[in-house]
Design an enzyme around this catalytic site. Structure first.
Site, PDB file in Angstrom:
ATOM      1  N   SER A  62       0.846  -1.197   0.000  1.00 60.92           N
ATOM      2  CA  SER A  62       0.000   0.000   0.000  1.00 60.92           C
ATOM      3  C   SER A  62       0.879   1.244   0.000  1.00 60.92           C
ATOM      4  CB  SER A  62      -0.909   0.009   1.230  1.00 60.92           C
ATOM      5  OG  SER A  62      -1.473   1.302   1.366  1.00 60.92           O
TER       6      SER A  62
ATOM      7  N   HIS B 151      -1.061  -1.127  -4.432  1.00 62.63           N
ATOM      8  CA  HIS B 151      -2.338  -0.813  -3.799  1.00 62.63           C
ATOM      9  C   HIS B 151      -2.376   0.691  -3.537  1.00 62.63           C
ATOM     10  CE1 HIS B 151      -5.953  -1.812  -1.441  1.00 62.63           C
ATOM     11  NE2 HIS B 151      -5.547  -0.884  -0.585  1.00 62.63           N
TER      12      HIS B 151
ATOM     13  N   ASP C 232      -4.572   3.845  -2.113  1.00 65.03           N
ATOM     14  CA  ASP C 232      -5.699   4.191  -1.243  1.00 65.03           C
ATOM     15  C   ASP C 232      -6.147   5.626  -1.480  1.00 65.03           C
ATOM     16  OD1 ASP C 232      -6.051   1.823   0.480  1.00 65.03           O
ATOM     17  OD2 ASP C 232      -3.969   2.222   1.007  1.00 65.03           O
TER      18      ASP C 232
ATOM     19  N   MET D  52      -8.796   8.509  -0.449  1.00 65.47           N
ATOM     20  CA  MET D  52      -9.718   8.887   0.643  1.00 65.47           C
ATOM     21  C   MET D  52     -10.246  10.300   0.411  1.00 65.47           C
ATOM     22  SD  MET D  52      -7.415   7.626   3.844  1.00 65.47           S
ATOM     23  CE  MET D  52      -6.603   6.030   3.829  1.00 65.47           C
TER      24      MET D  52
ATOM     25  N   HIS E 120      -8.163   1.418  -4.351  1.00 66.40           N
ATOM     26  CA  HIS E 120      -9.140   1.228  -3.274  1.00 66.40           C
ATOM     27  C   HIS E 120      -9.770   2.585  -2.954  1.00 66.40           C
ATOM     28  CE1 HIS E 120      -9.646   0.112   1.295  1.00 66.40           C
ATOM     29  NE2 HIS E 120     -10.807   0.259   0.683  1.00 66.40           N
TER      30      HIS E 120
ATOM     31  N   MET F 188     -11.982   4.920  -0.960  1.00 68.56           N
ATOM     32  CA  MET F 188     -12.697   5.141   0.306  1.00 68.56           C
ATOM     33  C   MET F 188     -13.353   6.504   0.211  1.00 68.56           C
ATOM     34  SD  MET F 188      -9.718   3.558   2.700  1.00 68.56           S
ATOM     35  CE  MET F 188      -8.577   3.584   1.337  1.00 68.56           C
TER      36      MET F 188
ATOM     37  N   MET G 179     -11.872  -5.603   4.878  1.00 68.90           N
ATOM     38  CA  MET G 179     -11.101  -4.674   5.699  1.00 68.90           C
ATOM     39  C   MET G 179     -10.847  -5.323   7.060  1.00 68.90           C
ATOM     40  SD  MET G 179     -10.460  -2.151   3.757  1.00 68.90           S
ATOM     41  CE  MET G 179      -9.513  -1.307   5.019  1.00 68.90           C
TER      42      MET G 179
ATOM     43  N   ASP H 240      -7.058  -6.270   3.768  1.00 70.69           N
ATOM     44  CA  ASP H 240      -6.449  -4.943   3.836  1.00 70.69           C
ATOM     45  C   ASP H 240      -6.477  -4.406   5.262  1.00 70.69           C
ATOM     46  OD1 ASP H 240      -5.408  -2.476   3.276  1.00 70.69           O
ATOM     47  OD2 ASP H 240      -7.104  -1.783   2.062  1.00 70.69           O
TER      48      ASP H 240
HETATM   49  C1  DX5 Z   1      -6.524   1.637   5.263  1.00 73.77           C
HETATM   50  C2  DX5 Z   1      -6.012   1.347   3.877  1.00 73.77           C
HETATM   51  C3  DX5 Z   1      -4.951   0.343   3.854  1.00 73.77           C
HETATM   52  C4  DX5 Z   1      -3.699   0.742   4.593  1.00 73.77           C
HETATM   53  C5  DX5 Z   1      -3.075  -0.510   5.119  1.00 73.77           C
HETATM   54  O1  DX5 Z   1      -7.619   2.456   5.188  1.00 73.77           O
HETATM   55  O2  DX5 Z   1      -7.061   0.882   3.067  1.00 73.77           O
HETATM   56  O3  DX5 Z   1      -4.628  -0.062   2.532  1.00 73.77           O
HETATM   57  O4  DX5 Z   1      -2.773   1.437   3.795  1.00 73.77           O
HETATM   58  O5  DX5 Z   1      -2.008  -0.137   5.905  1.00 73.77           O
HETATM   59  P1  DX5 Z   1      -1.395  -1.121   6.998  1.00 73.77           P
HETATM   60  O6  DX5 Z   1      -0.848  -2.299   6.255  1.00 73.77           O
HETATM   61  O7  DX5 Z   1      -0.324  -0.250   7.616  1.00 73.77           O
HETATM   62  O8  DX5 Z   1      -2.478  -1.475   7.962  1.00 73.77           O
HETATM   63 ZN    ZN Z   2      -6.531  -0.035   1.100  1.00 68.84          ZN
END
Ligand code: DX5
Ligand code: ZN
Length: 220
Positions: free
Chosen positions: A9, A34, A36, A38, A67, A69, A138, A176
């Site tokens: 990630s 990956h 993320d 947000m 991903h 969010m 998750m 994740d």
């Molecule tokens: C959290 C993200 C994850 C995050 C995981 O909201 O979707 O992808 O980056 O990070 P770790 O592996 O540090 O929990």
């Molecule tokens: Zn993620």
């Protein structure tokens, strides 16, 4: 089992050295990037947006696992297709018309993923599971890296694998949040195909060695 994918990630990368970290992933045994995204509404945090993603994508040589969010993700499906996303994952909790959103992702030429928050039961996917390419379970509450893995995940993944088998659905199960070398093998045992790892990879002394270790542990 076998052929387990490791997806670092980029949320946990050094944002002042993104090109270096993207190259590290390119040269490592990682399978996917990956990413993320947000919006500060669906989750309490904001990560990075299109310009930063675009900059990373210019250097990335492996498939992009995006991903989202964010609320109302339908607004950005075409944008992520244009950016070159291979998998586009939306949250079930953020989609009023999940079936329509999934079809739109596939129509835009991407693999369709749906993520479930820790409190969301797998039963919400019963009627669409055959349409999905990936389900992201998750194992922390989304929004932040570096959180503690939620132990109920093993049982949830087992039940999801059983549901997928019962429906003859060829869907990848991704985990994740809080993935480490301590839980990786058990997650694969429970039915996972893709492991996302942020902090465990990027905060380690040798990130590319850590990715190789995760592969070794899971592809047995
Ligand atoms: C959290 C993200 C994850 C995050 C995981 O909201 O979707 O992808 O980056 O990070 P770790 O592996 O540090 O929990
Ligand atoms: Zn993620």
């Amino acid at each position: 089992m076998g052929n387990i994918k490791i997806a670092p990630s980029m949320l946990a990368a050094d944002f002042a050295n993104l090109e270096r970290d993207v190259r590290m992933v390119n040269q490592s045994e990682a399978d996917w990037f990956h990413m993320d995204i947000m919006d500060g509404v669906f989750v309490p945090n904001i990560s990075f947006g299109m310009p930063v993603l675009k900059a990373m994508v210019q250097h990335a040589k492996k498939p992009l696992d995006v991903h989202l969010m964010i609320v109302d993700p339908d607004r950005y499906i075409q944008t992520f297709a244009d950016l070159g996303a291979t998998v586009l994952t939306v949250h079930a909790e953020a989609c009023t018309h999940l079936h329509r959103t999934v079809q739109a992702i596939k129509a835009a030429g991407m693999k369709a993923g749906v993520a479930l928050n820790p409190h969301t039961p797998i039963s919400v996917l019963e009627e669409v599971i055959s349409d999905l390419d990936l389900i992201c379970i998750m194992s922390v509450n989304p929004g932040f890296g570096g959180q503690q893995f939620i132990e109920n995940t093993y049982d949830k993944v087992r039940r999801l694998r059983a549901l997928a088998n019962a429906k003859n659905a060829e869907v990848m199960i991704e985990i994740d949040g809080g993935v480490t070398s301590k839980n990786a093998a058990a997650l694969v045992q429970a039915g996972a195909d893709v492991l996302v790892a942020g902090s465990f990879v990027f905060k380690s002394e040798n990130p590319s060695g850590t990715i190789a270790d995760l592969h070794k542990i899971t592809n047995v």
